[in-house]
Design a protein around this motif. Structure first.
Motif, mmCIF file in Angstrom:
data_model
loop_
_atom_site.group_PDB
_atom_site.id
_atom_site.type_symbol
_atom_site.label_atom_id
_atom_site.label_comp_id
_atom_site.label_asym_id
_atom_site.label_seq_id
_atom_site.Cartn_x
_atom_site.Cartn_y
_atom_site.Cartn_z
ATOM 1 N N ALA A 178 0.482 -1.523 0.278
ATOM 2 C CA ALA A 178 0.160 0.152 -0.131
ATOM 3 C C ALA A 178 0.543 1.112 -0.270
ATOM 4 O O ALA A 178 0.080 2.469 0.098
ATOM 5 C CB ALA A 178 -1.027 0.172 1.062
ATOM 6 N N GLY A 179 2.044 1.036 -0.089
ATOM 7 C CA GLY A 179 2.964 2.247 0.036
ATOM 8 C C GLY A 179 3.800 3.177 -1.171
ATOM 9 O O GLY A 179 4.507 4.350 -1.384
ATOM 10 N N TYR A 180 3.257 2.349 -2.284
ATOM 11 C CA TYR A 180 3.740 3.218 -4.119
ATOM 12 C C TYR A 180 3.456 5.123 -3.850
ATOM 13 O O TYR A 180 2.524 5.558 -3.828
ATOM 14 C CB TYR A 180 3.915 2.586 -4.938
ATOM 15 C CG TYR A 180 4.172 1.261 -5.042
ATOM 16 C CD1 TYR A 180 4.745 0.894 -5.819
ATOM 17 C CD2 TYR A 180 2.833 -0.015 -4.562
ATOM 18 C CE1 TYR A 180 5.404 -0.634 -6.111
ATOM 19 C CE2 TYR A 180 3.835 -1.489 -4.289
ATOM 20 C CZ TYR A 180 5.514 -1.365 -5.426
ATOM 21 O OH TYR A 180 5.193 -2.631 -5.774
ATOM 22 N N LYS A 181 4.560 5.521 -4.131
ATOM 23 C CA LYS A 181 3.672 6.818 -4.311
ATOM 24 C C LYS A 181 4.888 7.273 -5.543
ATOM 25 O O LYS A 181 5.771 6.685 -6.264
ATOM 26 C CB LYS A 181 4.529 7.364 -2.699
ATOM 27 C CG LYS A 181 4.102 7.365 -2.109
ATOM 28 C CD LYS A 181 4.593 8.120 -0.082
ATOM 29 C CE LYS A 181 3.869 7.357 0.872
ATOM 30 N NZ LYS A 181 4.413 8.517 1.987
ATOM 31 N N ASP A 182 4.812 8.637 -5.728
ATOM 32 C CA ASP A 182 5.774 9.513 -6.667
ATOM 33 C C ASP A 182 7.447 9.519 -5.814
ATOM 34 O O ASP A 182 7.139 10.095 -5.117
ATOM 35 C CB ASP A 182 5.204 10.638 -6.882
ATOM 36 C CG ASP A 182 3.216 10.268 -7.961
ATOM 37 O OD1 ASP A 182 3.684 9.633 -8.727
ATOM 38 O OD2 ASP A 182 3.121 11.001 -7.579
ATOM 39 N N ALA A 183 7.916 9.482 -6.637
ATOM 40 C CA ALA A 183 9.591 10.055 -5.965
ATOM 41 C C ALA A 183 10.025 10.974 -6.004
ATOM 42 O O ALA A 183 8.934 12.399 -6.360
ATOM 43 C CB ALA A 183 10.357 9.587 -6.687
ATOM 44 N N PRO A 184 10.474 11.040 -4.804
ATOM 45 C CA PRO A 184 10.746 12.619 -4.443
ATOM 46 C C PRO A 184 11.196 13.264 -5.169
ATOM 47 O O PRO A 184 12.276 12.591 -5.882
ATOM 48 C CB PRO A 184 10.719 12.483 -2.327
ATOM 49 C CG PRO A 184 11.675 11.390 -2.364
ATOM 50 C CD PRO A 184 10.514 10.414 -3.417
ATOM 51 N N LYS A 185 11.038 15.112 -5.234
ATOM 52 C CA LYS A 185 12.929 15.903 -5.354
ATOM 53 C C LYS A 185 13.604 15.279 -5.353
ATOM 54 O O LYS A 185 14.468 15.050 -4.641
ATOM 55 C CB LYS A 185 12.141 16.746 -5.341
ATOM 56 C CG LYS A 185 12.676 18.117 -6.596
ATOM 57 C CD LYS A 185 12.992 19.076 -6.160
ATOM 58 C CE LYS A 185 13.644 20.593 -7.373
ATOM 59 N NZ LYS A 185 13.239 21.365 -7.081
ATOM 60 N N GLY A 186 14.689 15.173 -6.567
ATOM 61 C CA GLY A 186 16.077 14.863 -6.646
ATOM 62 C C GLY A 186 16.484 13.140 -6.133
ATOM 63 O O GLY A 186 17.809 12.732 -6.693
ATOM 64 N N THR A 192 -5.250 -1.850 -6.903
ATOM 65 C CA THR A 192 -5.709 -0.426 -7.395
ATOM 66 C C THR A 192 -7.499 -1.007 -6.341
ATOM 67 O O THR A 192 -7.551 -2.061 -5.944
ATOM 68 C CB THR A 192 -6.319 -0.676 -8.929
ATOM 69 O OG1 THR A 192 -6.817 -1.538 -9.171
ATOM 70 C CG2 THR A 192 -5.314 -0.802 -9.415
ATOM 71 N N GLU A 193 -7.582 0.183 -6.078
ATOM 72 C CA GLU A 193 -9.143 0.285 -5.435
ATOM 73 C C GLU A 193 -10.390 -0.578 -6.218
ATOM 74 O O GLU A 193 -10.030 0.076 -7.485
ATOM 75 C CB GLU A 193 -9.877 1.790 -5.825
ATOM 76 C CG GLU A 193 -9.047 2.630 -4.934
ATOM 77 C CD GLU A 193 -9.306 2.738 -3.200
ATOM 78 O OE1 GLU A 193 -10.019 2.216 -2.831
ATOM 79 O OE2 GLU A 193 -8.295 2.324 -2.152
ATOM 80 N N GLY A 194 -11.168 -1.994 -5.756
ATOM 81 C CA GLY A 194 -11.997 -2.526 -6.451
ATOM 82 C C GLY A 194 -11.513 -3.158 -6.905
ATOM 83 O O GLY A 194 -12.068 -3.338 -8.279
ATOM 84 N N THR A 202 -17.604 -6.407 1.893
ATOM 85 C CA THR A 202 -16.429 -5.431 2.331
ATOM 86 C C THR A 202 -15.508 -4.941 1.094
ATOM 87 O O THR A 202 -15.311 -5.407 0.122
ATOM 88 C CB THR A 202 -15.022 -6.134 2.841
ATOM 89 O OG1 THR A 202 -15.434 -7.497 4.448
ATOM 90 C CG2 THR A 202 -14.475 -5.602 3.804
ATOM 91 N N LYS A 203 -16.014 -3.980 1.248
ATOM 92 C CA LYS A 203 -15.258 -2.169 0.169
ATOM 93 C C LYS A 203 -13.382 -2.783 -0.040
ATOM 94 O O LYS A 203 -13.320 -2.764 1.325
ATOM 95 C CB LYS A 203 -15.481 -0.855 0.538
ATOM 96 C CG LYS A 203 -14.505 -0.127 -0.259
ATOM 97 C CD LYS A 203 -14.517 1.119 0.591
ATOM 98 C CE LYS A 203 -14.684 2.700 -0.528
ATOM 99 N NZ LYS A 203 -14.540 3.622 -0.192
ATOM 100 N N ALA A 204 -13.720 -3.129 -1.080
ATOM 101 C CA ALA A 204 -12.143 -3.798 -1.136
ATOM 102 C C ALA A 204 -11.284 -2.658 -1.578
ATOM 103 O O ALA A 204 -10.701 -2.131 -3.268
ATOM 104 C CB ALA A 204 -11.912 -4.328 -2.651
ATOM 105 N N SER A 205 -10.788 -1.475 -0.849
ATOM 106 C CA SER A 205 -9.862 -0.445 -0.839
ATOM 107 C C SER A 205 -8.290 -0.942 -0.724
ATOM 108 O O SER A 205 -7.987 -2.277 -0.817
ATOM 109 C CB SER A 205 -10.551 0.526 0.140
ATOM 110 O OG SER A 205 -9.535 -0.263 1.443
ATOM 111 N N VAL A 206 -7.489 -0.112 -1.866
ATOM 112 C CA VAL A 206 -5.550 -0.400 -1.259
ATOM 113 C C VAL A 206 -5.274 -1.246 0.154
ATOM 114 O O VAL A 206 -5.042 -2.019 0.291
ATOM 115 C CB VAL A 206 -5.187 0.489 -2.114
ATOM 116 C CG1 VAL A 206 -3.940 0.287 -1.675
ATOM 117 C CG2 VAL A 206 -5.635 0.421 -3.819
ATOM 118 N N GLU A 207 -6.076 -0.139 1.074
ATOM 119 C CA GLU A 207 -5.427 -0.740 2.286
ATOM 120 C C GLU A 207 -5.699 -2.212 3.142
ATOM 121 O O GLU A 207 -5.600 -2.986 3.699
ATOM 122 C CB GLU A 207 -5.768 0.490 3.041
ATOM 123 C CG GLU A 207 -4.943 1.552 3.172
ATOM 124 C CD GLU A 207 -3.925 1.712 3.647
ATOM 125 O OE1 GLU A 207 -3.534 0.622 4.936
ATOM 126 O OE2 GLU A 207 -2.229 2.274 3.105
#
Length: 274
Positions: free
Chosen positions: A166-174, A199-201, A209-214
């Motif tokens: 659940a921890g994928y993010k956009d890479a920070p600057k640099g 991905t959601e759903g 149960t709602k299939a959220s990413v979390e």
């Protein structure tokens, strides 16, 4: 002459050591990986309590569904047999039906040719690729690990798997992410070959149960904890019973000691007759 040269060499060596000790050092560049790497997040799993923690069967079934519909496309589960799924609350008919959804390698008894057949409850989950070479070819030369013991093989186990998924993010600057890799601050090197798997759903849970990413990340993490430690609950029950037995035995032993030696202690402390 030799002694003089040796003395000069010693003086130069000592001077160099002294110079190196007092010369200010250049500031070292901070380790960017350590600065960006995050510790896994805490998740309140039902099995976290080391004494009375147990698995949530509904959660395990949802996690098995996430593995089956999402993770099994790349990751194997070599150490788990279909019949083991009865521990998750599935009955024999449901396990048989689940097994029939998979094809396993077989050999034709009449011709001796390699063939496939429908899996039986006694079979293990078949791998998605025939060998490591095929697995690497399909995953940009990265080898997807077997997930049977993944929560035992990684520090922080269940928490790590949940945070990673659940921890994928956009890479920070640099920070540069090479082509074909993805940024995940919970991965040891930050750049991971596995694309975001959830991905959601993405799945439709049978219990509504709602299939959220979390939610999916938490459910499949619980399921993979069970695959790594299927006897966790039995082991805890045995350990708790053993500790209680030892406590009771200690109390009884102490009480017996006091009763047996009470008269002897009384005689030793009595005043002798004159």
């Amino acid at each position: 002459m030799v002694r003089l040269i040796a003395a000069l060499v010693g003086i130069v060596f000592c001077a160099a050591l002294l110079w190196g000790a007092v010369l200010p050092r250049d500031a070292t560049a901070p380790d960017q990986v350590k600065a960006l790497h995050l510790h896994p997040r805490e998740v309140d799993f039902t099995f976290n309590n080391p004494v009375v923690g147990t698995f949530d069967r509904q959660q395990l079934q949802r996690g098995m569904q996430v593995y089956k519909e999402v993770c099994s496309a790349c990751h194997s589960l070599n150490r788990v047999a279909f019949r083991n799924l009865t521990d998750l609350g599935f009955n024999a008919a449901e396990v048989k039906a689940l097994a029939k959804g998979y094809d396993v390698p077989s050999i034709d008894d009449k011709t001796g040719e390699v063939n496939t057949r429908k899996a039986l409850p006694s079979d293990h989950f078949p791998p998605p690729f025939p060998n490591d070479t095929a697995a690497r070819a399909a995953n940009n030369n990265a080898l997807p690990p077997d997930l049977s013991l993944i929560t035992k093989a990684r520090e922080d186990g269940s928490q790590y798997v949940h945070s990673l998924l659940a921890g994928y993010k956009d890479a920070p600057k640099g920070w540069t992410v090479p082509d074909g890799l993805y940024y995940n601050p919970y991965f040891r090197s930050l750049n991971i070959a596995m694309p975001p798997p959830l991905t959601e759903g993405q799945v439709t849970y049978a219990d509504g149960t709602k299939a959220s990413v979390e939610q999916m990340a938490e459910d499949v993490s619980a399921f993979l904890t069970w695959t790594a430690e299927p006897k966790l609950e039995a082991r805890r029950r045995t350990g708790t019973g053993a500790v209680l037995f030892l406590i009771i035995l200690t109390v009884l032993a102490y009480a017996s000691y006091q009763r047996v030696w009470r008269d002897v202690k009384g005689k030793k402390t009595a005043t002798p007759a004159v």
